[in-house]
Design an enzyme around this catalytic site. Structure first.
Site, PDB file in Angstrom:
ATOM      1  N   SER A 125       0.819  -1.222   0.000  1.00 10.09           N
ATOM      2  CA  SER A 125       0.000   0.000   0.000  1.00 10.09           C
ATOM      3  C   SER A 125       0.848   1.266   0.000  1.00 10.09           C
ATOM      4  CB  SER A 125      -0.991   0.012   1.150  1.00 10.09           C
ATOM      5  OG  SER A 125      -0.393  -0.425   2.299  1.00 10.09           O
ATOM      6  N   ALA A 126       2.127   1.156   0.409  1.00 13.15           N
ATOM      7  CA  ALA A 126       2.983   2.349   0.343  1.00 13.15           C
ATOM      8  C   ALA A 126       3.163   2.760  -1.119  1.00 13.15           C
ATOM      9  CB  ALA A 126       4.334   2.074   0.992  1.00 13.15           C
ATOM     10  N   ASP A 169      -3.686   0.185   7.468  1.00 15.84           N
ATOM     11  CA  ASP A 169      -2.396   0.487   6.834  1.00 15.84           C
ATOM     12  C   ASP A 169      -2.511   1.757   6.010  1.00 15.84           C
ATOM     13  OD1 ASP A 169      -2.126  -2.249   7.565  1.00 15.84           O
ATOM     14  OD2 ASP A 169      -2.968  -2.790   5.618  1.00 15.84           O
TER      15      ASP A 169
HETATM   16  N1  LIG Z   1       9.144  -4.439  -2.404  1.00 16.65           N
HETATM   17  C1  LIG Z   1       8.199  -4.619  -3.320  1.00 16.65           C
HETATM   18  N2  LIG Z   1       8.465  -4.393  -4.621  1.00 16.65           N
HETATM   19  C2  LIG Z   1       7.516  -4.575  -5.553  1.00 16.65           C
HETATM   20  N3  LIG Z   1       6.277  -4.997  -5.298  1.00 16.65           N
HETATM   21  C3  LIG Z   1       5.971  -5.250  -4.041  1.00 16.65           C
HETATM   22  C4  LIG Z   1       6.893  -5.064  -2.975  1.00 16.65           C
HETATM   23  N4  LIG Z   1       6.283  -5.388  -1.826  1.00 16.65           N
HETATM   24  C5  LIG Z   1       5.038  -5.760  -2.136  1.00 16.65           C
HETATM   25  N5  LIG Z   1       4.851  -5.695  -3.468  1.00 16.65           N
HETATM   26  C6  LIG Z   1       3.638  -6.013  -4.193  1.00 16.65           C
HETATM   27  O1  LIG Z   1       2.562  -6.047  -3.262  1.00 16.65           O
HETATM   28  C7  LIG Z   1       1.932  -7.331  -3.258  1.00 16.65           C
HETATM   29  C8  LIG Z   1       1.395  -7.674  -1.880  1.00 16.65           C
HETATM   30  O2  LIG Z   1       2.375  -7.500  -0.891  1.00 16.65           O
HETATM   31  P1  LIG Z   1       1.943  -7.808   0.609  1.00 16.65           P
HETATM   32  O3  LIG Z   1       1.870  -9.277   0.786  1.00 16.65           O
HETATM   33  O4  LIG Z   1       0.722  -7.024   0.939  1.00 16.65           O
HETATM   34  O5  LIG Z   1       3.166  -7.284   1.398  1.00 16.65           O
HETATM   35  P2  LIG Z   1       3.137  -6.182   2.510  1.00 16.65           P
HETATM   36  O6  LIG Z   1       2.581  -6.819   3.741  1.00 16.65           O
HETATM   37  O7  LIG Z   1       4.565  -5.798   2.631  1.00 16.65           O
HETATM   38  O8  LIG Z   1       2.275  -5.091   1.992  1.00 16.65           O
HETATM   39  C9  LIG Z   1       3.009  -8.260  -3.796  1.00 16.65           C
HETATM   40  O9  LIG Z   1       2.432  -9.410  -4.351  1.00 16.65           O
HETATM   41  C10 LIG Z   1       3.656  -7.381  -4.859  1.00 16.65           C
HETATM   42  O10 LIG Z   1       2.838  -7.291  -6.020  1.00 16.65           O
HETATM   43  O1  LIG Z   2      -3.169  -8.767  10.381  1.00 16.08           O
HETATM   44  C1  LIG Z   2      -2.890  -7.566  10.503  1.00 16.08           C
HETATM   45  O2  LIG Z   2      -2.557  -7.081  11.590  1.00 16.08           O
HETATM   46  C2  LIG Z   2      -2.967  -6.657   9.274  1.00 16.08           C
HETATM   47  O3  LIG Z   2      -2.744  -7.452   8.095  1.00 16.08           O
HETATM   48  C3  LIG Z   2      -2.705  -6.763   6.862  1.00 16.08           C
HETATM   49  O4  LIG Z   2      -1.537  -5.971   6.751  1.00 16.08           O
HETATM   50  P1  LIG Z   2      -0.119  -6.581   6.152  1.00 16.08           P
HETATM   51  O5  LIG Z   2       0.875  -5.448   6.165  1.00 16.08           O
HETATM   52  O6  LIG Z   2      -0.356  -7.028   4.734  1.00 16.08           O
HETATM   53  O7  LIG Z   2       0.297  -7.681   7.039  1.00 16.08           O
HETATM   54  C4  LIG Z   2      -3.978  -5.925   6.714  1.00 16.08           C
HETATM   55  O8  LIG Z   2      -3.911  -5.122   5.559  1.00 16.08           O
HETATM   56  C5  LIG Z   2      -4.274  -5.074   7.938  1.00 16.08           C
HETATM   57  O9  LIG Z   2      -5.492  -4.390   7.781  1.00 16.08           O
HETATM   58  C6  LIG Z   2      -4.308  -5.951   9.181  1.00 16.08           C
HETATM   59  O10 LIG Z   2      -4.586  -5.200  10.337  1.00 16.08           O
HETATM   60 MG   LIG Z   3       0.215  -5.354   1.957  1.00 13.94          MG
END
Ligand SMILES: Nc1ncnc2c1ncn2[C@@H]1O[C@H](COP(=O)(O)OP(=O)(O)O)[C@@H](O)[C@H]1O
Ligand SMILES: O=C(O)[C@H]1O[C@H](OP(=O)(O)O)[C@H](O)[C@@H](O)[C@@H]1O
Ligand SMILES: [Mg+2]
Length: 359
Positions: A125-126, A169
């Site tokens: 989401s960043a 988030d």
């Molecule tokens: N460092 C990264 N570089 C590129 N894409 C990323 C990266 N981190 C996450 N993503 C993208 O976001 C999707 C979901 O990541 P997610 O499991 O939600 O990780 P997080 O918990 O760090 O958000 C990944 O499948 C990929 O498409």
């Molecule tokens: O389980 C949690 O605490 C969170 O999990 C997700 O965040 P992630 O960074 O992908 O682990 C989710 O998006 C959040 O809403 C939850 O609180």
């Molecule tokens: Mg995520």
């Protein structure tokens, strides 16, 4: 805007401090914007609309089959391109439905990130949030899209891709700083978003972030608990209420600087998650990160769904030293968590509806 000018936005990782994951279940959370890691998105006007693959996160050229397979096994199939595409679609649709005119021409979007992947620090989401901020400026529509609605747009982009996630988030990333969030069903149904109350970041005690360089356990465990919740499972429903209450109690504890209570709440938060999700789903490495901290008497819990832990040492510097040594021995990275103050400007704040007072 001239052809050579560009817009760049940075969005930080976030820590779900108290109450997570009840944000996904009409609960409450306290989260903050984490300065240690961030994603940057750049938008440059261009003749064609181009989404630029990241040179290392969106690899499509490899040294060998060995390299390709190793890469997929460690990092998965996806990078950030799909996230940028999804927010383009969601933003466009939202503006169209709300009759917000988009004049500005085409652009090239590119991104970079240092947020460790899939560690529950909200790396995905960043990227989406930074891209949305670029659009708000490029099309000069910041005043047209309420700040409370922006987290929903970011979440919708990820839902487009089937990523299971909640709002906390995205709220932390849109607002910055420390935010208390109440997602009670009534407001969610009536307003379409939660009630978000920024808090003073100076209320936070020193906190430490613990994570592993190469997490081997997947924290993507929401689906079974979600299904049980949807099925009306009483244990899950009452546990989620308990987790949501932790954020409420935590808010008071922070406001009154009762840090012993705060530490208890952090631990309780994780213990309830553990009861609901079970050790197998949480994964042994994730559990060990929490345990390492607890063994030296620190309070600890996940920052998100797993992969990174936030810890608090109520006994101060000597305990921090013990924690650092224990993490080093266990092969975990530990660093002081830095909190980014809120970065909303007047134009954003003026689009805020006053929060409904919470009890
Ligand atoms: N460092 C990264 N570089 C590129 N894409 C990323 C990266 N981190 C996450 N993503 C993208 O976001 C999707 C979901 O990541 P997610 O499991 O939600 O990780 P997080 O918990 O760090 O958000 C990944 O499948 C990929 O498409
Ligand atoms: O389980 C949690 O605490 C969170 O999990 C997700 O965040 P992630 O960074 O992908 O682990 C989710 O998006 C959040 O809403 C939850 O609180
Ligand atoms: Mg995520």
């Amino acid at each position: 805007m001239t052809e050579s000018s560009f817009i760049e936005h940075k969005s930080f990782a976030r820590v779900g401090l108290l109450g997570n994951p009840s944000d996904v279940y009409f609960g409450r959370t306290i989260s903050f914007s984490l300065g240690n890691f961030w994603a940057v998105v750049r938008l440059e006007p261009s003749k064609d609309l181009i989404i630029q693959p990241h040179p290392t996160n969106d690899l499509v050229q490899f040294d060998s089959l060995d390299h390709l397979v190793g890469r997929l096994e460690n990092e998965g199939y996806y990078g950030g391109v799909r996230l940028l595409m999804a927010i383009c679609k969601v933003f466009y649709r939202y503006c169209k439905e709300n009759k917000i005119e988009l004049n500005g021409g085409n652009f090239t979007l590119s991104y970079d990130t240092n947020i460790p992947r899939q560690t529950g620090l909200s790396g995905s989401s960043a990227i989406v949030c930074a891209a949305l901020n670029c659009f708000l400026d490029f099309y000069n529509v910041r005043h047209n899209i309420e700040v409370e609605i922006r987290p929903n747009l970011i979440l919708s982009a990820e839902r487009e891709l089937g990523i299971v996630a909640g709002l906390q988030d995205r709220v932390a990333q849109v607002y910055g700083g420390l935010v208390y969030m109440d997602f009670d069903k009534e407001s969610m149904d009536k307003l379409g978003h939660g009630k978000y109350t920024p808090m003073e970041i100076g209320l936070l005690p020193p906190l430490y972030l613990i994570y592993a360089e190469n997490p081997s356990d997947s924290g993507k465990v929401h689906s079974t608990v979600r299904q049980r919740w949807l099925n009306g499972d009483e244990f899950i429903i009452s546990s989620m209420t308990e987790v949501a209450d932790i954020a409420l109690e935590g808010r008071t504890a922070l406001l009154e600087k009762e840090y012993t209570k705060f530490a208890e709440l952090m631990n309780r938060n994780f213990d309830i998650r553990r009861r609901m999700f079970g050790d197998d789903a949480l994964g042994s490495m994730n559990l060990e990160m929490v345990e390492v901290a607890r063994r030296v008497g620190a309070a600890s819990k996940f920052t998100g769904s797993g992969g990174a832990v936030i810890a608090y040492c109520p006994d101060g510097p000597s305990q921090v030293k013990l924690l650092e040594d224990a993490c080093q021995k266990a092969g975990f990275i530990i660093q002081p968590a830095t909190v980014v103050p809120s970065f909303l400007k007047d134009v954003d704040l003026n689009s805020i509806c006053p929060p409904v007072p919470s009890n």
